[in-house]
Design an enzyme around this catalytic site. Structure first.
Site, PDB file in Angstrom:
ATOM      1  N   ARG A  33       6.357  29.107  44.266  1.00  0.00           N
ATOM      2  CA  ARG A  33       6.652  28.450  42.996  1.00  0.00           C
ATOM      3  C   ARG A  33       7.166  29.478  41.989  1.00  0.00           C
ATOM      4  O   ARG A  33       6.765  30.651  42.023  1.00  0.00           O
ATOM      5  CB  ARG A  33       5.449  27.696  42.439  1.00  0.00           C
ATOM      6  CG  ARG A  33       4.268  28.484  41.940  1.00  0.00           C
ATOM      7  CD  ARG A  33       3.433  29.216  42.984  1.00  0.00           C
ATOM      8  NE  ARG A  33       2.986  28.414  44.086  1.00  0.00           N
ATOM      9  CZ  ARG A  33       1.764  27.867  44.133  1.00  0.00           C
ATOM     10  NH1 ARG A  33       0.940  27.996  43.116  1.00  0.00           N
ATOM     11  NH2 ARG A  33       1.388  27.219  45.210  1.00  0.00           N
ATOM     12  N   HIS A  46     -12.133  26.022  36.899  1.00  0.00           N
ATOM     13  CA  HIS A  46     -11.272  25.853  38.064  1.00  0.00           C
ATOM     14  C   HIS A  46     -12.120  25.870  39.323  1.00  0.00           C
ATOM     15  O   HIS A  46     -12.971  26.746  39.512  1.00  0.00           O
ATOM     16  CB  HIS A  46     -10.223  26.966  38.111  1.00  0.00           C
ATOM     17  CG  HIS A  46      -9.171  26.743  39.143  1.00  0.00           C
ATOM     18  ND1 HIS A  46      -9.388  26.989  40.465  1.00  0.00           N
ATOM     19  CD2 HIS A  46      -7.892  26.278  39.040  1.00  0.00           C
ATOM     20  CE1 HIS A  46      -8.294  26.701  41.155  1.00  0.00           C
ATOM     21  NE2 HIS A  46      -7.366  26.267  40.305  1.00  0.00           N
ATOM     22  N   GLU A  85       0.832  -1.205   0.000  1.00  0.00           N
ATOM     23  CA  GLU A  85       0.000   0.000   0.000  1.00  0.00           C
ATOM     24  C   GLU A  85       0.864   1.252   0.000  1.00  0.00           C
ATOM     25  O   GLU A  85       0.477   2.280  -0.561  1.00  0.00           O
ATOM     26  CB  GLU A  85      -0.920   0.013   1.228  1.00  0.00           C
ATOM     27  CG  GLU A  85      -1.959  -1.083   1.263  1.00  0.00           C
ATOM     28  CD  GLU A  85      -2.835  -0.989   2.499  1.00  0.00           C
ATOM     29  OE1 GLU A  85      -4.010  -0.593   2.347  1.00  0.00           O
ATOM     30  OE2 GLU A  85      -2.357  -1.309   3.600  1.00  0.00           O
ATOM     31  N   ASP A 113       3.282  29.025  38.039  1.00  0.00           N
ATOM     32  CA  ASP A 113       2.073  28.230  38.247  1.00  0.00           C
ATOM     33  C   ASP A 113       1.096  28.562  37.127  1.00  0.00           C
ATOM     34  O   ASP A 113       0.793  29.735  36.882  1.00  0.00           O
ATOM     35  CB  ASP A 113       1.459  28.566  39.605  1.00  0.00           C
ATOM     36  CG  ASP A 113       0.278  27.675  39.942  1.00  0.00           C
ATOM     37  OD1 ASP A 113       0.277  26.501  39.513  1.00  0.00           O
ATOM     38  OD2 ASP A 113      -0.652  28.142  40.625  1.00  0.00           O
ATOM     39  N   ARG A 119       9.785  24.677  38.231  1.00  0.00           N
ATOM     40  CA  ARG A 119       8.713  24.486  39.214  1.00  0.00           C
ATOM     41  C   ARG A 119       8.937  23.199  40.004  1.00  0.00           C
ATOM     42  O   ARG A 119       9.185  22.144  39.446  1.00  0.00           O
ATOM     43  CB  ARG A 119       7.362  24.420  38.503  1.00  0.00           C
ATOM     44  CG  ARG A 119       6.181  23.939  39.365  1.00  0.00           C
ATOM     45  CD  ARG A 119       5.722  25.009  40.335  1.00  0.00           C
ATOM     46  NE  ARG A 119       4.679  24.516  41.213  1.00  0.00           N
ATOM     47  CZ  ARG A 119       3.364  24.597  40.967  1.00  0.00           C
ATOM     48  NH1 ARG A 119       2.934  25.142  39.840  1.00  0.00           N
ATOM     49  NH2 ARG A 119       2.484  24.157  41.844  1.00  0.00           N
ATOM     50  N   TYR A 178     -12.520  27.022  -1.165  1.00  0.00           N
ATOM     51  CA  TYR A 178     -12.605  25.564  -1.129  1.00  0.00           C
ATOM     52  C   TYR A 178     -11.749  24.903  -2.203  1.00  0.00           C
ATOM     53  O   TYR A 178     -11.329  23.752  -2.050  1.00  0.00           O
ATOM     54  CB  TYR A 178     -14.059  25.092  -1.220  1.00  0.00           C
ATOM     55  CG  TYR A 178     -14.861  25.637  -2.363  1.00  0.00           C
ATOM     56  CD1 TYR A 178     -14.735  25.138  -3.652  1.00  0.00           C
ATOM     57  CD2 TYR A 178     -15.784  26.658  -2.147  1.00  0.00           C
ATOM     58  CE1 TYR A 178     -15.482  25.645  -4.703  1.00  0.00           C
ATOM     59  CE2 TYR A 178     -16.534  27.167  -3.187  1.00  0.00           C
ATOM     60  CZ  TYR A 178     -16.393  26.659  -4.458  1.00  0.00           C
ATOM     61  OH  TYR A 178     -17.133  27.165  -5.502  1.00  0.00           O
ATOM     62  N   GLU A 184       5.913  24.605  33.160  1.00  0.00           N
ATOM     63  CA  GLU A 184       6.247  24.848  34.567  1.00  0.00           C
ATOM     64  C   GLU A 184       7.590  24.201  34.921  1.00  0.00           C
ATOM     65  O   GLU A 184       8.422  24.808  35.606  1.00  0.00           O
ATOM     66  CB  GLU A 184       5.154  24.278  35.467  1.00  0.00           C
ATOM     67  CG  GLU A 184       3.853  25.060  35.439  1.00  0.00           C
ATOM     68  CD  GLU A 184       2.765  24.402  36.260  1.00  0.00           C
ATOM     69  OE1 GLU A 184       1.797  25.082  36.643  1.00  0.00           O
ATOM     70  OE2 GLU A 184       2.867  23.175  36.526  1.00  0.00           O
ATOM     71  N   ASP A 194      -2.770  27.519  35.519  1.00  0.00           N
ATOM     72  CA  ASP A 194      -4.040  26.827  35.767  1.00  0.00           C
ATOM     73  C   ASP A 194      -5.027  27.118  34.644  1.00  0.00           C
ATOM     74  O   ASP A 194      -5.098  28.257  34.155  1.00  0.00           O
ATOM     75  CB  ASP A 194      -4.669  27.287  37.093  1.00  0.00           C
ATOM     76  CG  ASP A 194      -3.921  26.760  38.302  1.00  0.00           C
ATOM     77  OD1 ASP A 194      -3.721  25.535  38.380  1.00  0.00           O
ATOM     78  OD2 ASP A 194      -3.538  27.581  39.161  1.00  0.00           O
TER      79      ASP A 194
END
Length: 278
Positions: free
Chosen positions: A210, A233, A21, A213, A201, A53, A196, A215
């Site tokens: 730290r 969070h 293939e 950081d 870290r 397209y 981090e 989040d």
């Protein structure tokens, strides 16, 4: 969301598990839905406001011909990613890649893989209270910006805040950023942990000092809960060092569980202090 449909694009390419293939090749048939906003193009009659397209079809043909993969799952994943990276107005894609001559030794019409991939909007919080805090925050921002599957679209002011969580330590420098990404929440979390670690870290004390950081605060409007990751969070509504910079970026963004905007959450956190002061 509006979409442009491409159906039955035939391409000869060399993808498959069997060696022949990859040498002889075979026919593949591609169908795609291109998710975009066609209103500007429709009102202006300006092709630059839409997705060409014809160029998309040529791009898919060239990609299929110039690469070789064993799995059509890989073909679909790689092709979808490249299309989303290259075409400016493409917000998402549903892509189906079919093998009409799949070598299974049985009569069948076709075997295909279909996937859907989109750009996602996420909001991240950043913090540092060791060393050159601003440099660490900028290192985190640049670490995300350097990835092709992440686009940092806005960054808040840097705000100096008192430490959170009761651990005696230096003040933090905090910020939030707005991110467009092709990564899943888990993939984004892994990338953040890598950034981090590159900043030195160390996870020694919960809520401790730290260098950097990161989040995830919001990711689209999803509610996501695993032992490793909570979206939104889980404690953001109680953190002024998140809500203040976040309100600079998206004050009208509505928390999918609390049903309040970021601005409303920020005001609710400061109102008790203001009332007590009076």
């Amino acid at each position: 969301m509006d979409k442009i449909k491409i159906r039955g694009l035939e391409i000869w390419a060399k993808h498959g598990v069997f060696p022949e293939e990859n040498v002889l090749g075979q026919k593949f048939v591609i169908s795609a839905d291109l998710y975009t906003n066609t209103r500007s193009a429709g009102k202006s009659d300006d092709l630059t406001q839409s997705i060409h397209y014809g160029e998309v079809c040529q791009f898919m043909k060239t990609f299929m011909e110039e690469h070789t993969y064993q799995l059509i799952e890989t073909v679909a994943e790689k092709l979808a990613e490249e299309l989303l990276l290259v075409f400016e107005h493409l917000q998402g894609i549903r892509l189906e890649i079919a093998k009409p001559w799949a070598p299974v030794g049985l009569p069948l019409d076709t075997v295909s893989v279909e996937i859907s991939r989109f750009w996602h909007r996420a909001y991240l919080a950043l913090g540092s209270n060791l060393g050159d805090k601003e440099a660490y925050l900028r290192q985190g921002i640049q670490g995300l910006q350097d990835r092709k599957d992440c686009r940092v679209t806005a960054v808040s002011s840097f705000l100096r805040t008192a430490p959170y969580g009761g651990v005696a330590q230096d003040d933090f420098l905090n910020a939030c950023l707005e991110l467009d990404t092709l990564l899943t929440p888990e993939e984004l979390l892994d990338v953040m942990h890598e950034i981090e670690q590159e900043a030195g870290r160390e996870r020694l004390i919960h809520w401790g000092p730290r260098t950097l950081d990161l989040d995830i605060i919001f990711y689209d409007d999803i509610v996501y809960d695993t032992p490793e990751l909570h979206i939104p969070h889980i404690d953001m509504q109680n953190r002024d060092f998140v809500l203040n910079p976040l309100a600079e970026l998206c004050p009208a963004y509505r928390h999918p569980l609390l049903k309040k905007t970021v601005e409303e959450l920020k005001n609710a956190l400061t109102e008790p202090e203001e009332a007590h002061a009076k």
